[in-house]
Design an enzyme around this catalytic site. Sequence first.
Site, PDB file in Angstrom:
ATOM      1  CE  LYS A 274      -0.192   5.660   7.666  1.00 28.93           C
ATOM      2  NZ  LYS A 274      -1.612   5.850   7.887  1.00 28.93           N
TER       3      LYS A 274
ATOM      4  CG  ASP B  81       5.533   3.633   1.713  1.00 26.86           C
ATOM      5  OD1 ASP B  81       5.570   4.290   2.765  1.00 26.86           O
ATOM      6  OD2 ASP B  81       4.511   3.511   1.014  1.00 26.86           O
TER       7      ASP B  81
ATOM      8  CG  PHE C  39      -1.918   1.160   1.163  1.00 28.35           C
ATOM      9  CD1 PHE C  39      -3.020   1.086   0.327  1.00 28.35           C
ATOM     10  CD2 PHE C  39      -1.732   2.309   1.907  1.00 28.35           C
ATOM     11  CE1 PHE C  39      -3.925   2.143   0.237  1.00 28.35           C
ATOM     12  CE2 PHE C  39      -2.633   3.371   1.828  1.00 28.35           C
ATOM     13  CZ  PHE C  39      -3.730   3.276   0.994  1.00 28.35           C
TER      14      PHE C  39
HETATM   15  N1  PLP Z   1       2.333   4.286   2.378  1.00 30.57           N
HETATM   16  C1  PLP Z   1       2.034   3.523   3.440  1.00 30.57           C
HETATM   17  C2  PLP Z   1       2.976   2.409   3.817  1.00 30.57           C
HETATM   18  C3  PLP Z   1       0.876   3.745   4.182  1.00 30.57           C
HETATM   19  O1  PLP Z   1       0.599   2.974   5.228  1.00 30.57           O
HETATM   20  C4  PLP Z   1       0.025   4.786   3.789  1.00 30.57           C
HETATM   21  C5  PLP Z   1      -1.232   5.054   4.513  1.00 30.57           C
HETATM   22  O2  PLP Z   1      -1.737   4.252   5.233  1.00 30.57           O
HETATM   23  C6  PLP Z   1       0.363   5.559   2.660  1.00 30.57           C
HETATM   24  C7  PLP Z   1       1.531   5.293   2.002  1.00 30.57           C
HETATM   25  C8  PLP Z   1      -0.526   6.677   2.189  1.00 30.57           C
HETATM   26  O3  PLP Z   1      -0.437   7.768   3.042  1.00 30.57           O
HETATM   27  P1  PLP Z   1      -1.516   8.943   2.919  1.00 30.57           P
HETATM   28  O4  PLP Z   1      -2.828   8.373   3.322  1.00 30.57           O
HETATM   29  O5  PLP Z   1      -0.998   9.997   3.866  1.00 30.57           O
HETATM   30  O6  PLP Z   1      -1.507   9.405   1.510  1.00 30.57           O
END
Ligand code: PLP
Length: 416
Positions: A252, A223, A138
């Site tokens: 986050k 990520d 994700f």
């Molecule tokens: N990358 C990871 C690993 C995430 O857990 C998330 C959100 O849960 C995102 C990216 C996306 O972040 P955002 O919702 O701030 O765009």
Amino acid sequence: MTKADSLALYGQVMVPNYAPVSVIPVRGQGARLWDQAGTEYIDFAGGVAVNALGHCHPLLVDALIEQGHRLWHASNVFANEPAIRLAHALTQATFADRVFFANSGAEANEAAFKLARRYGLNTGDDDKYEIVAALNSFHGRSLFTVCVAGQSKYSDGFGPLVSGIRHVPFNDIAALEAVVSSRTCAVVLEPIQGESGVTPAHRAYLERARELCDRHGALLIFDEVQTGMGRLGTLFAYEYFGVVPDVMTLAKAIGCGFPLAAMLTTDAVAQHLGVGSHGSTFGGNPLACAVGEAALRLINQPDVLRGVEERHARLTSALREIGQRHGVFEAVRGIGLLLGCVLAGPWKGRARDVMNRCLEHGVMVLQAGTDVVRLAPSLVIDPAEMDEGLQRMEAALKSLASEQPHPIETTIGESV
Ligand code: PLP
């Protein structure tokens, strides 16, 4: 407004893409939240791994108010002091030399993926554009990030999709070896797959990804939107695993609840995003960066990071005991304070029910998919509050289990 009125209005005026639970929090302090009726909850959800220092930490509130009286926004036509200071602090604390600020995880990843494509264009032949990503990952909800994530539930119906992305099963070294080639511009991985069930990477997998990227001149992108900022007991997950990426994305917890995100990289790689190649109106906004600066200073303390390990030990052993007593969990996995309780036998598919029953008993938890109950509490949650939250969780699970005629006997597995 009453809860019923609020939810009715929500249903009327909001785009129906979310299905919020029925509690509407109106106030937070530390690891506790209160709803409209004044009911209090212990927060093991942490705003989905965002509120690393709990709610309304006084020093973060001070940083926000102080900057709020100085300068909110001037745009990237101008440099601003909080952004320069935060970028400097991030480079001092990591492998990186350069920072690009954004407002969300998806935007930080979008920047990373665009950087990877430019890097491939500038360093390889015409076909060096493939991004290799893991299935079930994700990376956010923009079109590029849902395409990279390899989960059709997030990209179905939004075609034509972005092409040039290869997906491999997570933690499968042979599969990675089979697809990474001179056409690869980047391999992107979450050190722990958070959204899809709290599945940590194997160290050997990340090490092999590093070797393959080096051999084929591809960027290794981690990520760390969910794993970053102390959540694993190290400031970043790459330190926990001992594998250094070329690019790391954060969001986050970097703003502890104030919208802020960043893409970090080395000097050499950063040069591929020259003037005018990418940008953001709000990215690096002074208000957000002032909060981020305070958050980094507070989280990057030996006692806070050590405290994550101590809380991990206390939380996982208690969750295993609770899971064993009521037959609800078959394993508790995760690192630091990113934990997944894997539902056993008849409970599979019922993570949302567990989440709702926990709410009824005054404790907030998350789901990660339908089979995993996820916990991502504040890194500085008071141990006594943690115990109180666990008692409430046990009461919730006990009441659920009492509705199940034959709770399954389970042996609770180790965390990984
Ligand atoms: N990358 C990871 C690993 C995430 O857990 C998330 C959100 O849960 C995102 C990216 C996306 O972040 P955002 O919702 O701030 O765009």
